[in-house]
Design a protein around this motif. Sequence first.
Motif, PDB file in Angstrom:
ATOM      1  N   GLU A 274      39.084  40.765  17.274  1.00  0.00           N
ATOM      2  CA  GLU A 274      39.486  40.592  18.660  1.00  0.00           C
ATOM      3  C   GLU A 274      39.050  41.812  19.473  1.00  0.00           C
ATOM      4  O   GLU A 274      38.876  42.896  18.951  1.00  0.00           O
ATOM      5  CB  GLU A 274      41.007  40.434  18.763  1.00  0.00           C
ATOM      6  CG  GLU A 274      41.546  39.210  18.011  1.00  0.00           C
ATOM      7  CD  GLU A 274      43.056  39.145  18.063  1.00  0.00           C
ATOM      8  OE1 GLU A 274      43.660  40.097  18.593  1.00  0.00           O
ATOM      9  OE2 GLU A 274      43.622  38.154  17.576  1.00  0.00           O
ATOM     10  N   GLY A 275      38.888  41.603  20.763  1.00  0.00           N
ATOM     11  CA  GLY A 275      38.648  42.734  21.650  1.00  0.00           C
ATOM     12  C   GLY A 275      37.188  43.037  21.891  1.00  0.00           C
ATOM     13  O   GLY A 275      36.872  43.961  22.617  1.00  0.00           O
ATOM     14  N   GLY A 276      36.263  42.326  21.298  1.00  0.00           N
ATOM     15  CA  GLY A 276      34.855  42.538  21.563  1.00  0.00           C
ATOM     16  C   GLY A 276      34.258  43.660  20.753  1.00  0.00           C
ATOM     17  O   GLY A 276      34.891  44.281  19.904  1.00  0.00           O
ATOM     18  N   GLU A 277      32.982  43.952  21.042  1.00  0.00           N
ATOM     19  CA  GLU A 277      32.208  44.895  20.237  1.00  0.00           C
ATOM     20  C   GLU A 277      32.817  46.287  20.213  1.00  0.00           C
ATOM     21  O   GLU A 277      32.837  46.962  19.177  1.00  0.00           O
ATOM     22  CB  GLU A 277      30.782  44.956  20.792  1.00  0.00           C
ATOM     23  CG  GLU A 277      29.867  45.875  20.003  1.00  0.00           C
ATOM     24  CD  GLU A 277      28.467  45.913  20.578  1.00  0.00           C
ATOM     25  OE1 GLU A 277      27.678  46.738  20.103  1.00  0.00           O
ATOM     26  OE2 GLU A 277      28.187  45.117  21.500  1.00  0.00           O
ATOM     27  N   ASP A 278      33.333  46.761  21.352  1.00  0.00           N
ATOM     28  CA  ASP A 278      33.849  48.119  21.414  1.00  0.00           C
ATOM     29  C   ASP A 278      35.114  48.310  20.585  1.00  0.00           C
ATOM     30  O   ASP A 278      35.549  49.444  20.382  1.00  0.00           O
ATOM     31  CB  ASP A 278      34.129  48.516  22.868  1.00  0.00           C
ATOM     32  CG  ASP A 278      32.853  48.885  23.606  1.00  0.00           C
ATOM     33  OD1 ASP A 278      31.822  49.044  22.927  1.00  0.00           O
ATOM     34  OD2 ASP A 278      32.900  49.004  24.838  1.00  0.00           O
ATOM     35  N   GLN A 279      35.751  47.241  20.157  1.00  0.00           N
ATOM     36  CA  GLN A 279      36.964  47.366  19.364  1.00  0.00           C
ATOM     37  C   GLN A 279      36.686  47.353  17.860  1.00  0.00           C
ATOM     38  O   GLN A 279      37.607  47.430  17.060  1.00  0.00           O
ATOM     39  CB  GLN A 279      37.935  46.228  19.716  1.00  0.00           C
ATOM     40  CG  GLN A 279      38.394  46.250  21.170  1.00  0.00           C
ATOM     41  CD  GLN A 279      38.994  47.589  21.554  1.00  0.00           C
ATOM     42  OE1 GLN A 279      39.864  48.101  20.856  1.00  0.00           O
ATOM     43  NE2 GLN A 279      38.538  48.151  22.664  1.00  0.00           N
ATOM     44  N   ARG A 280      35.408  47.268  17.491  1.00  0.00           N
ATOM     45  CA  ARG A 280      35.091  47.315  16.070  1.00  0.00           C
ATOM     46  C   ARG A 280      35.367  48.715  15.520  1.00  0.00           C
ATOM     47  O   ARG A 280      35.084  49.716  16.174  1.00  0.00           O
ATOM     48  CB  ARG A 280      33.621  46.968  15.835  1.00  0.00           C
ATOM     49  CG  ARG A 280      33.240  45.543  16.218  1.00  0.00           C
ATOM     50  CD  ARG A 280      31.759  45.328  15.989  1.00  0.00           C
ATOM     51  NE  ARG A 280      30.970  46.298  16.723  1.00  0.00           N
ATOM     52  CZ  ARG A 280      29.683  46.544  16.481  1.00  0.00           C
ATOM     53  NH1 ARG A 280      29.052  45.911  15.502  1.00  0.00           N
ATOM     54  NH2 ARG A 280      29.033  47.443  17.191  1.00  0.00           N
ATOM     55  N   ASP A 281      35.895  48.774  14.318  1.00  0.00           N
ATOM     56  CA  ASP A 281      36.095  50.065  13.684  1.00  0.00           C
ATOM     57  C   ASP A 281      34.860  50.429  12.866  1.00  0.00           C
ATOM     58  O   ASP A 281      33.882  49.680  12.796  1.00  0.00           O
ATOM     59  CB  ASP A 281      37.368  50.061  12.836  1.00  0.00           C
ATOM     60  CG  ASP A 281      37.362  48.970  11.770  1.00  0.00           C
ATOM     61  OD1 ASP A 281      36.352  48.829  11.062  1.00  0.00           O
ATOM     62  OD2 ASP A 281      38.369  48.240  11.648  1.00  0.00           O
ATOM     63  N   PHE A 282      34.886  51.620  12.218  1.00  0.00           N
ATOM     64  CA  PHE A 282      33.732  52.085  11.460  1.00  0.00           C
ATOM     65  C   PHE A 282      33.340  51.098  10.356  1.00  0.00           C
ATOM     66  O   PHE A 282      32.158  50.862  10.112  1.00  0.00           O
ATOM     67  CB  PHE A 282      34.039  53.444  10.831  1.00  0.00           C
ATOM     68  CG  PHE A 282      33.967  54.605  11.790  1.00  0.00           C
ATOM     69  CD1 PHE A 282      33.700  54.418  13.137  1.00  0.00           C
ATOM     70  CD2 PHE A 282      34.174  55.896  11.341  1.00  0.00           C
ATOM     71  CE1 PHE A 282      33.637  55.484  14.007  1.00  0.00           C
ATOM     72  CE2 PHE A 282      34.107  56.977  12.195  1.00  0.00           C
ATOM     73  CZ  PHE A 282      33.842  56.780  13.544  1.00  0.00           C
ATOM     74  N   VAL A 283      34.336  50.551   9.663  1.00  0.00           N
ATOM     75  CA  VAL A 283      34.032  49.623   8.573  1.00  0.00           C
ATOM     76  C   VAL A 283      33.327  48.388   9.114  1.00  0.00           C
ATOM     77  O   VAL A 283      32.342  47.914   8.528  1.00  0.00           O
ATOM     78  CB  VAL A 283      35.307  49.243   7.802  1.00  0.00           C
ATOM     79  CG1 VAL A 283      34.991  48.209   6.719  1.00  0.00           C
ATOM     80  CG2 VAL A 283      35.940  50.476   7.172  1.00  0.00           C
ATOM     81  N   ASP A 284      33.805  47.843  10.230  1.00  0.00           N
ATOM     82  CA  ASP A 284      33.152  46.685  10.842  1.00  0.00           C
ATOM     83  C   ASP A 284      31.692  46.976  11.165  1.00  0.00           C
ATOM     84  O   ASP A 284      30.795  46.166  10.888  1.00  0.00           O
ATOM     85  CB  ASP A 284      33.874  46.274  12.132  1.00  0.00           C
ATOM     86  CG  ASP A 284      35.131  45.452  11.874  1.00  0.00           C
ATOM     87  OD1 ASP A 284      35.112  44.643  10.935  1.00  0.00           O
ATOM     88  OD2 ASP A 284      36.110  45.627  12.607  1.00  0.00           O
ATOM     89  N   VAL A 285      31.449  48.148  11.767  1.00  0.00           N
ATOM     90  CA  VAL A 285      30.087  48.504  12.165  1.00  0.00           C
ATOM     91  C   VAL A 285      29.183  48.603  10.940  1.00  0.00           C
ATOM     92  O   VAL A 285      28.058  48.085  10.925  1.00  0.00           O
ATOM     93  CB  VAL A 285      30.084  49.826  12.952  1.00  0.00           C
ATOM     94  CG1 VAL A 285      28.656  50.302  13.191  1.00  0.00           C
ATOM     95  CG2 VAL A 285      30.802  49.657  14.282  1.00  0.00           C
ATOM     96  N   LEU A 286      29.662  49.269   9.895  1.00  0.00           N
ATOM     97  CA  LEU A 286      28.845  49.427   8.694  1.00  0.00           C
ATOM     98  C   LEU A 286      28.614  48.093   7.996  1.00  0.00           C
ATOM     99  O   LEU A 286      27.531  47.847   7.440  1.00  0.00           O
ATOM    100  CB  LEU A 286      29.505  50.432   7.742  1.00  0.00           C
ATOM    101  CG  LEU A 286      29.543  51.876   8.262  1.00  0.00           C
ATOM    102  CD1 LEU A 286      30.389  52.752   7.344  1.00  0.00           C
ATOM    103  CD2 LEU A 286      28.139  52.453   8.385  1.00  0.00           C
ATOM    104  N   LEU A 287      29.593  47.209   8.023  1.00  0.00           N
ATOM    105  CA  LEU A 287      29.394  45.872   7.454  1.00  0.00           C
ATOM    106  C   LEU A 287      28.398  45.066   8.283  1.00  0.00           C
ATOM    107  O   LEU A 287      27.609  44.291   7.729  1.00  0.00           O
ATOM    108  CB  LEU A 287      30.730  45.140   7.350  1.00  0.00           C
ATOM    109  CG  LEU A 287      31.685  45.645   6.257  1.00  0.00           C
ATOM    110  CD1 LEU A 287      33.027  44.936   6.354  1.00  0.00           C
ATOM    111  CD2 LEU A 287      31.076  45.453   4.869  1.00  0.00           C
ATOM    112  N   ASP A 288      28.421  45.248   9.613  1.00  0.00           N
ATOM    113  CA  ASP A 288      27.426  44.580  10.457  1.00  0.00           C
ATOM    114  C   ASP A 288      26.011  45.026  10.070  1.00  0.00           C
ATOM    115  O   ASP A 288      25.096  44.204   9.951  1.00  0.00           O
ATOM    116  CB  ASP A 288      27.667  44.914  11.935  1.00  0.00           C
ATOM    117  CG  ASP A 288      28.852  44.152  12.516  1.00  0.00           C
ATOM    118  OD1 ASP A 288      29.298  43.174  11.884  1.00  0.00           O
ATOM    119  OD2 ASP A 288      29.328  44.542  13.601  1.00  0.00           O
ATOM    120  N   VAL A 289      25.845  46.336   9.888  1.00  0.00           N
ATOM    121  CA  VAL A 289      24.530  46.861   9.500  1.00  0.00           C
ATOM    122  C   VAL A 289      24.142  46.330   8.127  1.00  0.00           C
ATOM    123  O   VAL A 289      22.993  45.927   7.897  1.00  0.00           O
ATOM    124  CB  VAL A 289      24.545  48.401   9.506  1.00  0.00           C
ATOM    125  CG1 VAL A 289      23.220  48.956   8.989  1.00  0.00           C
ATOM    126  CG2 VAL A 289      24.821  48.923  10.911  1.00  0.00           C
TER     127      VAL A 289
END
Length: 523
Positions: A274-289
């Motif tokens: 929830e909350g869009g891209e800016d609300q992703r935490d570090f784990v979310d970002v690394l999993l996206d990559v």
Amino acid sequence: MDVVVVVVSSSSVALLFILLLSLLFFATSRKQGSPSGRDGRRLPPSPPGLPLLGHLPLLGPLPHRKLRSMAESYGPVMLLHLGRVPTVVASSAAAAQEVMKTRDLAFASRPRVRMAERLLGGRDVGFVPYGEHWRQARRVCVLHLLSQRRVHAFRHGREQEAAAMVGRVRGAGAVVNVSALLISYSNGVICRAAFGDDGTRYRLHDGERLAKLFADLDALLGTVTMGDFVPWLAWVDTLMGLDAKATQTAMEMDAFLERVIADHRHRRRGDHREGGEDQRDFVDVLLDVNEAEEEAGGVLFDSVAIKGILLDMFAAATDATYTTLVWAMAELINHPHEMRRVQAEIRAAVGDDDHVTEDHLGELRYLRCVIKETFRLHTPLPLLLPRETTEDTEVMGYHVPARSRVVVNAWAIARDPVTWDRAEEFVPERFADDKLSADYLLGQQDFRFAPFGAGRRGCPAVGFAVPTMELALATLLYHFDWELPPGPSGGMPEQLEMDEVNGLTVPLKATLQLVAKPWCHAP
């Protein structure tokens, strides 16, 4: 007669052993570096060392201080032999500039450190050698984790942790354990950034265990192991229990991070973000990559790399942050005039508001001076992280062979009386007229002050660390007046002892215990 034979044989063996050690030492010294190398090129000056161990036993419990003393005798560029590892030590701003700017590429790698590889998996960003993995990992960290936009997105979490810190002070009783308070704050900020809303849940359920795990991680990363420098003495690390502790810490940390990653993967499958891209935490970002790489046909950021990068973030964001904040509070306690001046600035900036927010930080120029002077006197990593040369190069006219270890004594450089007036004193005003007073990265231009390193291997997390530190210090100084507790005899101590203890960072040796008196804003 038999007894005499045994005695003579033992003495002969002992003499032979000493002779062999001496021969090996001189052979090693000739091989690794004497005043001139085998090709005639001039090597840096080198103090006398000991057989086999070289200069290792000479470093003492606080190597940054001992290395400064040695540099006073042997110059700003020295060659040491730490066991079998040739190590060049740079102890002046000019030498640091050559290492971190002029010849940055030649000094851009890292030596392989056994403890870091065991704890971080050899796939992190801070400790890995120079190469494609490091370039991609740093790119991900700078663009996706530590950009200005991402740092701003974590603002709400920092302000919540600062408010919680005020609440803990109010409920602490007569004397506040400021060291524990700031560890909890620093850990809370990075937990929120790394794990998002789950960070609070993990801390509530695993708080004490996590605090111990992260403390063990920091301590082990700062431990010099015999196996790194004298491989045939690696058994000493086992005998001292370091190997067992590293194995246990790595297993527990791995199990915790596996659970965190599994929780995130489960939530992502349910599309509950929830909350869009800016609300992703570090784990979310690394999993996206990670998932983007998988779709492209390669797996660059697997679970090992994700865990290594997260642990880098925790080590830097928790240990270095709280260590600097404790030193800042300790210096202000010992300098009440500076304490009152920075409190007056903060309270004037906050005005009729009830608490400090990050909107106020831009007005706090003297607060920045206090933090920068704390960085100068108490550089978070006094020797930075070691570098390793990728090719034959030189520093200040001295030859430095490829695969030499290189240490920059940032602590000694920041206290050099040749370049700093009143170098050993806490004088925040020295930064007051600095046109770059808002910039903590002076090491990019002025190598007298490089608390975060510089160049390719400079710390990329400055933008994350600075608002975390500024908000915490401003919050504590706004809401409370601080003083030392009474001594054992009931009298007020005049000064706080400022002894250090060595580690990856160099914190205040004693636990910082202070009395907090709530300050009431007059309407």
